[in-house]
Design a protein around this motif. Structure first.
Motif, PDB file in Angstrom:
ATOM      1  N   GLN A 103       0.829  -1.193   0.000  1.00  0.00           N
ATOM      2  CA  GLN A 103       0.000   0.000   0.000  1.00  0.00           C
ATOM      3  C   GLN A 103       0.873   1.255   0.000  1.00  0.00           C
ATOM      4  OE1 GLN A 103      -2.388  -1.057   3.424  1.00  0.00           O
ATOM      5  NE2 GLN A 103      -4.166  -1.531   2.167  1.00  0.00           N
ATOM      6  N   ARG A 104       1.997   1.195   0.685  1.00  0.00           N
ATOM      7  CA  ARG A 104       2.924   2.339   0.702  1.00  0.00           C
ATOM      8  C   ARG A 104       3.616   2.512  -0.646  1.00  0.00           C
ATOM      9  NH1 ARG A 104       5.884   1.045   6.509  1.00  0.00           N
ATOM     10  NH2 ARG A 104       4.185   1.774   7.862  1.00  0.00           N
ATOM     11  N   LYS A 105       3.763   1.417  -1.388  1.00  0.00           N
ATOM     12  CA  LYS A 105       4.433   1.465  -2.692  1.00  0.00           C
ATOM     13  C   LYS A 105       3.398   1.428  -3.819  1.00  0.00           C
ATOM     14  CE  LYS A 105       8.574   1.179  -0.849  1.00  0.00           C
ATOM     15  NZ  LYS A 105       9.567   2.269  -0.928  1.00  0.00           N
ATOM     16  N   ASN A 106       2.236   2.015  -3.593  1.00  0.00           N
ATOM     17  CA  ASN A 106       1.133   1.933  -4.534  1.00  0.00           C
ATOM     18  C   ASN A 106       1.498   2.448  -5.929  1.00  0.00           C
ATOM     19  OD1 ASN A 106      -1.703   1.239  -4.929  1.00  0.00           O
ATOM     20  ND2 ASN A 106      -2.005   3.433  -5.269  1.00  0.00           N
ATOM     21  N   HIS A 107       2.449   3.389  -5.986  1.00  0.00           N
ATOM     22  CA  HIS A 107       2.857   3.932  -7.284  1.00  0.00           C
ATOM     23  C   HIS A 107       3.598   2.893  -8.131  1.00  0.00           C
ATOM     24  CE1 HIS A 107       6.309   4.345  -4.629  1.00  0.00           C
ATOM     25  NE2 HIS A 107       7.090   4.524  -5.673  1.00  0.00           N
ATOM     26  N   LEU A 108       4.009   1.780  -7.505  1.00  0.00           N
ATOM     27  CA  LEU A 108       4.714   0.722  -8.237  1.00  0.00           C
ATOM     28  C   LEU A 108       3.819  -0.484  -8.515  1.00  0.00           C
ATOM     29  CD1 LEU A 108       8.108   0.711  -6.280  1.00  0.00           C
ATOM     30  CD2 LEU A 108       7.681   1.689  -8.545  1.00  0.00           C
ATOM     31  N   ILE A 109       2.528  -0.353  -8.252  1.00  0.00           N
ATOM     32  CA  ILE A 109       1.660  -1.533  -8.283  1.00  0.00           C
ATOM     33  C   ILE A 109       1.695  -2.258  -9.624  1.00  0.00           C
ATOM     34  CG2 ILE A 109      -0.436  -0.281  -9.000  1.00  0.00           C
ATOM     35  CD1 ILE A 109      -1.971  -2.169  -7.026  1.00  0.00           C
ATOM     36  N   ASN A 110       1.891  -1.536 -10.727  1.00  0.00           N
ATOM     37  CA  ASN A 110       1.901  -2.203 -12.029  1.00  0.00           C
ATOM     38  C   ASN A 110       3.182  -2.974 -12.311  1.00  0.00           C
ATOM     39  OD1 ASN A 110      -0.708  -1.712 -12.980  1.00  0.00           O
ATOM     40  ND2 ASN A 110      -0.179   0.351 -13.608  1.00  0.00           N
ATOM     41  N   LYS A 111       4.079  -3.012 -11.328  1.00  0.00           N
ATOM     42  CA  LYS A 111       5.279  -3.849 -11.446  1.00  0.00           C
ATOM     43  C   LYS A 111       5.180  -5.116 -10.598  1.00  0.00           C
ATOM     44  CE  LYS A 111       8.874  -0.545 -12.764  1.00  0.00           C
ATOM     45  NZ  LYS A 111      10.283  -0.162 -12.518  1.00  0.00           N
ATOM     46  N   PHE A 112       4.112  -5.272  -9.828  1.00  0.00           N
ATOM     47  CA  PHE A 112       4.002  -6.398  -8.905  1.00  0.00           C
ATOM     48  C   PHE A 112       3.213  -7.542  -9.532  1.00  0.00           C
ATOM     49  CE2 PHE A 112       4.159  -2.948  -5.440  1.00  0.00           C
ATOM     50  CZ  PHE A 112       5.530  -3.005  -5.396  1.00  0.00           C
ATOM     51  N   VAL A 113       3.917  -8.627  -9.831  1.00  0.00           N
ATOM     52  CA  VAL A 113       3.295  -9.839 -10.361  1.00  0.00           C
ATOM     53  C   VAL A 113       3.371 -10.909  -9.277  1.00  0.00           C
ATOM     54  CG1 VAL A 113       3.462 -11.667 -12.081  1.00  0.00           C
ATOM     55  CG2 VAL A 113       3.893  -9.287 -12.744  1.00  0.00           C
ATOM     56  N   PHE A 114       2.229 -11.451  -8.900  1.00  0.00           N
ATOM     57  CA  PHE A 114       2.215 -12.460  -7.838  1.00  0.00           C
ATOM     58  C   PHE A 114       2.228 -13.864  -8.426  1.00  0.00           C
ATOM     59  CE2 PHE A 114       0.843  -8.747  -5.561  1.00  0.00           C
ATOM     60  CZ  PHE A 114       1.491  -8.891  -4.343  1.00  0.00           C
ATOM     61  N   SER A 115       2.954 -14.745  -7.724  1.00  0.00           N
ATOM     62  CA  SER A 115       3.139 -16.109  -8.208  1.00  0.00           C
ATOM     63  C   SER A 115       3.072 -17.073  -7.028  1.00  0.00           C
ATOM     64  CB  SER A 115       4.497 -16.229  -8.908  1.00  0.00           C
ATOM     65  OG  SER A 115       4.755 -17.561  -9.299  1.00  0.00           O
ATOM     66  N   THR A 116       2.658 -18.282  -7.302  1.00  0.00           N
ATOM     67  CA  THR A 116       2.617 -19.294  -6.250  1.00  0.00           C
ATOM     68  C   THR A 116       4.021 -19.831  -5.976  1.00  0.00           C
ATOM     69  OG1 THR A 116       2.391 -21.273  -7.626  1.00  0.00           O
ATOM     70  CG2 THR A 116       0.389 -20.006  -7.195  1.00  0.00           C
ATOM     71  N   LEU A 117       4.130 -20.555  -4.895  1.00  0.00           N
ATOM     72  CA  LEU A 117       5.334 -21.321  -4.582  1.00  0.00           C
ATOM     73  C   LEU A 117       4.994 -22.806  -4.745  1.00  0.00           C
ATOM     74  CD1 LEU A 117       8.271 -20.722  -3.585  1.00  0.00           C
ATOM     75  CD2 LEU A 117       7.469 -21.238  -1.268  1.00  0.00           C
ATOM     76  N   LEU A 118       4.167 -23.098  -5.751  1.00  0.00           N
ATOM     77  CA  LEU A 118       3.680 -24.457  -6.019  1.00  0.00           C
ATOM     78  C   LEU A 118       2.886 -25.003  -4.838  1.00  0.00           C
ATOM     79  CD1 LEU A 118       6.829 -26.000  -7.755  1.00  0.00           C
ATOM     80  CD2 LEU A 118       4.865 -24.904  -8.841  1.00  0.00           C
ATOM     81  N   GLU A 119       2.140 -24.106  -4.168  1.00  0.00           N
ATOM     82  CA  GLU A 119       1.315 -24.548  -3.057  1.00  0.00           C
ATOM     83  C   GLU A 119       0.130 -25.385  -3.530  1.00  0.00           C
ATOM     84  OE1 GLU A 119       2.620 -20.293  -1.771  1.00  0.00           O
ATOM     85  OE2 GLU A 119       1.977 -21.275  -3.615  1.00  0.00           O
TER      86      GLU A 119
END
Length: 359
Positions: free
Chosen positions: A275-291
């Motif tokens: 939330q503090r880095k909201n200006h970078l949100i379009n760089k954050f890609v979330f991925s699993t750890l094969l859970e």
């Protein structure tokens, strides 16, 4: 009352990464149940990626079952949960699981969504990439064709340490299906002195970015890789902890940061930091750890709140298992969720035959 369950999920075929080959995925499902809630979470460190072992996580949970019961039975809020987590070992997968469990309990007791709890908007449908394993021309083409039929338009392609048929194969596929996009997952296997040559071979293709073109051991080496690479660079495996991520967020050349939440610990910290880095949100890609499906569901909810709007996320790994502990939520190239309360999955949604009770 807290209960613990283990799972072992065999892969359909050995899963090969830059750090090893896996034939099965193991983890622990933590369940808390009382008269008003029935909540679950998952702790599943991955060998060679996580710093902790599954045995050590299991043993901590067994040894601390009574104090964990006392805490989760209490009327705690987010601040109290954060204080409690701060007093426990900062083992990432353990912190991930206990923070998830605590948040789920709060949401169920208050009949709240995650969006309301964190005052963060949520997207019900999230674009997802699918993974294409290494193989022959025919094998790679077959996998991509199958993915297109299943509704995917973003393909994460595993790339080996040397140039082979892949640039030509992807070029042929691109001519047939010009609307699809590729991500190259190199896992740091290219020599630094080959990054310029190898990346240039893919330059005329619709490559969104190259994940970890080469391994690096210093900021200077990373800078050299970024300079030599002909295509945008994303970081994944080298993002080992919060400190590393924070140091690299200011680097404007990096196209994307691939975040595996279970490697970062408490998701309370994740929400606050992002939330503090909201200006970078379009760089954050979330991925699993094969859970398992339980852990992937949490990662999917996080991606729906904090992930890049214009990017596909790495949430389609349940297809790698022979059988999972719950249904997959990926449909037609998208993760479709509607968690009106908490993370939207509970113990009754799990396939009990895939679980073994520990305590």
């Amino acid at each position: 009352m807290v209960s613990l369950y283990s799972y072992q999920l065999p892969f359909k075929k050995p899963f090969i990464t830059g750090k090893g080959t896996f034939t099965k995925r193991e983890g622990v499902i933590i369940r808390y149940r009382d008269d008003s809630v029935d909540s679950i979470s998952e702790a599943s460190p991955l060998p060679d990626f996580s710093t902790e072992s599954l045995d050590s996580v299991e043993q901590f949970l067994i040894d601390n079952l009574e104090p964990l019961n006392v805490f989760f039975e209490s009327d705690f809020d987010l601040d109290v949960l954060h204080q409690k987590l701060s007093s426990l070992p900062q083992t990432p997968s353990l912190q991930f699981a206990l923070s998830t469990l605590g948040i789920e309990i709060i949401c169920q007791r208050k009949e709240n969504s995650i969006s309301k709890l964190f005052d963060q908007p949520f997207r019900l449908k999230i674009p997802v990439n699918t993974v294409i394993g290494a193989g022959s021309r025919e094998d790679v083409a077959s996998q991509i064709h199958a993915g297109i039929i299943d509704g995917f338009s973003v393909f994460k392609v595993k790339v080996g340490p040397e140039l082979d048929h892949l640039p030509e194969t992807l070029s042929e596929i691109n001519k047939q299906f010009p609307w699809i996009t590729f991500r190259l997952d190199v896992n740091g296997s290219w020599p630094i002195n080959k990054v310029s040559e190898y990346s240039a071979a893919y330059k005329n293709l619709p490559i969104e970015y190259i994940e970890e073109p080469a391994a690096y051991s210093s900021d200077a080496e990373l800078g050299l890789i970024l300079k030599k690479c002909s295509l945008p660079v994303a970081l994944d495996e080298s993002l080992k902890d919060w400190q590393t991520l924070h140091q690299l967020l200011s680097n404007k050349v990096i196209a994307a940061f691939v975040i595996k939440p279970q490697l970062y610990g408490s998701i309370l910290n994740l929400f606050v930091t992002f939330q503090r880095k909201n200006h970078l949100i379009n760089k954050f890609v979330f991925s699993t750890l094969l859970e398992s499906a339980a852990g992937r569901n949490v990662v999917g909810v996080i991606a729906g709140h904090l992930g890049a709007l214009g990017k596909a996320h790495g949430l389609h790994t349940g297809v790698l298992f022979d059988k999972d502990i719950a249904s997959d939520f990926v449909q037609n190239g998208q993760l479709v969720q509607n968690p009106s309360t908490g993370f939207g999955i509970c113990f009754r949604d799990l396939n009990q035959q895939q679980l073994k009770k520990i305590i």
